[in-house]
Design an enzyme around this catalytic site. Structure first.
Site, PDB file in Angstrom:
ATOM      1  N   LEU A  53       0.605  -1.220  -0.157  1.00 36.57           N
ATOM      2  CA  LEU A  53      -0.161   0.145  -0.005  1.00 36.57           C
ATOM      3  C   LEU A  53       0.866   1.310   0.177  1.00 36.57           C
ATOM      4  O   LEU A  53       0.290   1.874  -0.628  1.00 36.57           O
ATOM      5  CB  LEU A  53      -1.157   0.282   0.792  1.00 36.57           C
ATOM      6  CG  LEU A  53      -1.336  -1.527   1.345  1.00 36.57           C
ATOM      7  CD1 LEU A  53      -2.899  -0.621   3.052  1.00 36.57           C
ATOM      8  CD2 LEU A  53      -2.801  -1.163   0.051  1.00 36.57           C
ATOM      9  N   GLY A  54       2.391   1.081   0.867  1.00 30.65           N
ATOM     10  CA  GLY A  54       2.645   2.291   0.090  1.00 30.65           C
ATOM     11  C   GLY A  54       4.819   2.143   0.611  1.00 30.65           C
ATOM     12  O   GLY A  54       4.224   0.808   1.408  1.00 30.65           O
ATOM     13  N   LYS A  55       5.553   2.862   0.602  1.00 33.08           N
ATOM     14  CA  LYS A  55       6.585   2.306   0.914  1.00 33.08           C
ATOM     15  C   LYS A  55       7.320   3.901   1.011  1.00 33.08           C
ATOM     16  O   LYS A  55       7.026   5.027   0.923  1.00 33.08           O
ATOM     17  CB  LYS A  55       6.969   2.131  -0.835  1.00 33.08           C
ATOM     18  CG  LYS A  55       8.996   1.364   0.094  1.00 33.08           C
ATOM     19  CD  LYS A  55       9.391   0.848  -1.196  1.00 33.08           C
ATOM     20  CE  LYS A  55      10.612   0.103  -1.593  1.00 33.08           C
ATOM     21  NZ  LYS A  55      11.286  -0.405  -2.095  1.00 33.08           N
ATOM     22  N   THR A 110       4.051  -0.189   3.817  1.00 32.57           N
ATOM     23  CA  THR A 110       2.758  -0.454   4.368  1.00 32.57           C
ATOM     24  C   THR A 110       2.602  -1.742   3.658  1.00 32.57           C
ATOM     25  O   THR A 110       1.858  -1.584   2.289  1.00 32.57           O
ATOM     26  CB  THR A 110       2.176   0.648   4.692  1.00 32.57           C
ATOM     27  OG1 THR A 110       2.780   0.910   5.125  1.00 32.57           O
ATOM     28  CG2 THR A 110       0.544   0.420   5.165  1.00 32.57           C
ATOM     29  N   LYS A 130       2.360  -2.855   9.280  1.00 28.56           N
ATOM     30  CA  LYS A 130       3.272  -1.585   9.024  1.00 28.56           C
ATOM     31  C   LYS A 130       4.595  -1.847   9.471  1.00 28.56           C
ATOM     32  O   LYS A 130       4.765  -2.780  10.495  1.00 28.56           O
ATOM     33  CB  LYS A 130       2.692  -0.024  10.075  1.00 28.56           C
ATOM     34  CG  LYS A 130       2.036   0.021   9.262  1.00 28.56           C
ATOM     35  CD  LYS A 130       1.405   1.007   9.812  1.00 28.56           C
ATOM     36  CE  LYS A 130       2.444   2.689   9.337  1.00 28.56           C
ATOM     37  NZ  LYS A 130       1.981   3.794   9.701  1.00 28.56           N
ATOM     38  N   ASP A 149       0.850  15.189  12.055  1.00 30.70           N
ATOM     39  CA  ASP A 149       1.111  14.909  10.779  1.00 30.70           C
ATOM     40  C   ASP A 149      -0.877  14.908  10.155  1.00 30.70           C
ATOM     41  O   ASP A 149      -0.464  14.789   9.064  1.00 30.70           O
ATOM     42  CB  ASP A 149       1.905  13.745  10.551  1.00 30.70           C
ATOM     43  CG  ASP A 149       1.981  14.040   9.134  1.00 30.70           C
ATOM     44  OD1 ASP A 149       2.744  14.778   7.655  1.00 30.70           O
ATOM     45  OD2 ASP A 149       2.915  13.156   8.157  1.00 30.70           O
TER      46      ASP A 149
END
Length: 465
Positions: free
Chosen positions: A24-26, A32, A47, A147
């Site tokens: 999903l993300g890096k 993730t 994660k 954030d």
């Protein structure tokens, strides 16, 4: 778009339980992953923090803090903590945090895909996120996300009149302990970080700034850092097609000076939900803030610590000069005539004559050199008349915390209505009048300008009676 580059984690089953499906993300040192829990058959998010060349010990501290925070809180719009374990394989080592999966796209992804939002939808998103922040900031100690930005807010598809369900994710920058004398880690995202975070400090109001900047992105379609700024204030009004009330609210959310920003999620929510029919807006037809009227002699001084309004007398000696002449012609001869009779009334009249003349001269001097001063700081509010450094309070000073209402209303003087601005501190009121019979009166334009300045500084709506 979901990244399929799994690298070492392709077809991997972590802890012999979490079967990797997609990435999903890096980012540096982190991944993730979307996985399937083989025990429950549910999709969950894992994660990862791996010990590679980009690893820093500060990353591990933040990663552990995220796990501890998710474990200690429970909210339907925040991912749930499920597990935490150590990674120890031939190709990688590190730690893994398992949390519930939310099947929704981020605001950033949806904006880039062309989705747009009208004002009512943006307000729905704002209210949902403020409710989440109310919960986080009410924890002991407060949980400060640090954030808030479009990529960390998930939104489901529209449903009827609803913009969709809103979720707040990625607590990797969270702060849970506030130490006034400690050095805090500088975290956040450029364009969404308030100035105080650049010095490593954060408070609940810091999250409000991030939320306000996010909402500005939604109403303008532009990254906050790409919009013009003046003294660190984001100038978004020309790029946004929104109401003046909502524009003013966003401006208060994104004030760069902490003390001038909305202070809490509860306060921001109440301000956003205030019924517009009860609010008097001095300049309803424009997004522009009222400026000081041309030719006004009123002095306004303000900063984060105080606001001071100084009103000079109107009319000077013109009216009082006429009064003085009338007094000399009509009243003084009576005193003298009675005085010559030698009776008790004459003696008293002669004794009072200097006093009356002195009072008259004092009024004349006050009308020329005096001033009316409204002063509010963090401790108290006061209203006084001043002359050559001498001060007479028209109302006893009250504690600043007692100020509860800012009212613009009509009062009656000799059966004639006159506009009045009233600051209520409990049951005590401090007034500024437009009455021409008042030596220190203001014009209607000046009253509207002062009302707006006080409303912004006190963060109180202007109620109209």
């Amino acid at each position: 778009m979901i990244n399929q580059d799994l690298g070492d984690f392709a077809k991997e089953t972590l802890l012999e339980r979490y079967e990797v499906q997609q990435q999903l993300g890096k980012k540096a040192g982190r991944r993730t992953l979307l996985t399937r829990d083989l025990q429950t058959q549910e999709l969950v998010v894992v994660k990862l923090l791996t010990f590679d060349d980009e690893f820093q010990w500060e990353d591990l501290k933040l990663f552990e803090r995220e796990a501890e925070t998710l474990k200690s809180i429970s909210h339907p719009a925040i991912p749930s903590y499920l597990n935490y374990f150590e990674l120890d394989a031939a190709n990688y080592k590190g730690f893994a945090l398992v949390q519930s999966y939310i099947p929704a796209q981020s605001l950033e992804t949806q904006l880039k895909a062309g989705r747009s939002f009208n004002e009512q939808e943006v307000k729905q998103i704002a209210k949902a996120l403020l409710e989440i922040l109310k919960y986080l900031h009410s924890q002991q100690p407060p949980v400060i996300h640090r954030d808030i930005k479009p990529s960390n807010i998930l939104l489901t598809n529209r449903s009827g009149n609803s913009v969709g369900d809103v979720y707040l994710v990625d607590f990797g920058s969270v702060q849970t302990i506030i130490r006034s004398n400690s050095t805090m880690t500088i975290v956040g995202s450029y364009g969404y970080m308030p100035p105080e975070q650049f010095s490593g400090k954060a408070s609940p109001a810091s999250d409000l700034y991030g939320l306000g900047a996010t909402l500005i992105y939604l109403v303008t379609g532009q990254h906050p850092a790409d919009l013009p700024q003046q003294d660190l204030v984001i100038k978004f009004e020309q790029a946004a097609n929104i109401s003046p009330d909502f524009s003013n609210w966003l401006r208060r959310m994104t004030q760069p000076i902490l003390s001038q920003r909305l202070a809490s999620a509860q306060q921001a929510l109440q301000s956003l939900q205030a019924p517009t029919k009860q609010i008097y807006t001095a300049n309803k037809e424009s997004n522009l803030i009222l400026d000081k009227p041309f030719g006004s002699t009123i002095v306004l001084n303000k900063n984060a610590d105080f606001i001071e309004i100084i009103i000079s007398p109107k009319g000077g000696m013109s009216k009082l000069g006429v009064m003085f002449v009338w007094y000399c012609i009509s009243v003084i001869p009576i005193y003298i005539a009675v005085g010559f009779t030698g009776n008790l009334l004459g003696i008293l009249s002669n004794l009072l004559l200097p006093l009356n003349i002195g009072i008259l001269f004092f009024v004349i001097i006050m009308s020329t050199f005096g001033r009316k001063r409204l002063f509010i700081n963090k401790r108290q509010i006061s209203l006084s008349h001043e002359l050559f450094g001498m001060r007479r309070y028209t109302r006893f000073p009250s504690a600043r915390k007692n100020i509860i209402r800012l009212e613009r209303s009509n009062i009656y003087y000799n059966l004639a209505p006159q506009l009045c601005l009233i600051i209520w501190a409990g049951l005590i009121k401090y007034e500024i009048h437009t009455s021409q019979n008042n030596m220190f009166s203001v014009s209607t334009l000046e009253l509207d300008w002062l009302a707006q300045e006080l409303s912004d500084w006190l963060d109180l709506p202007i109620t109209k009676e």
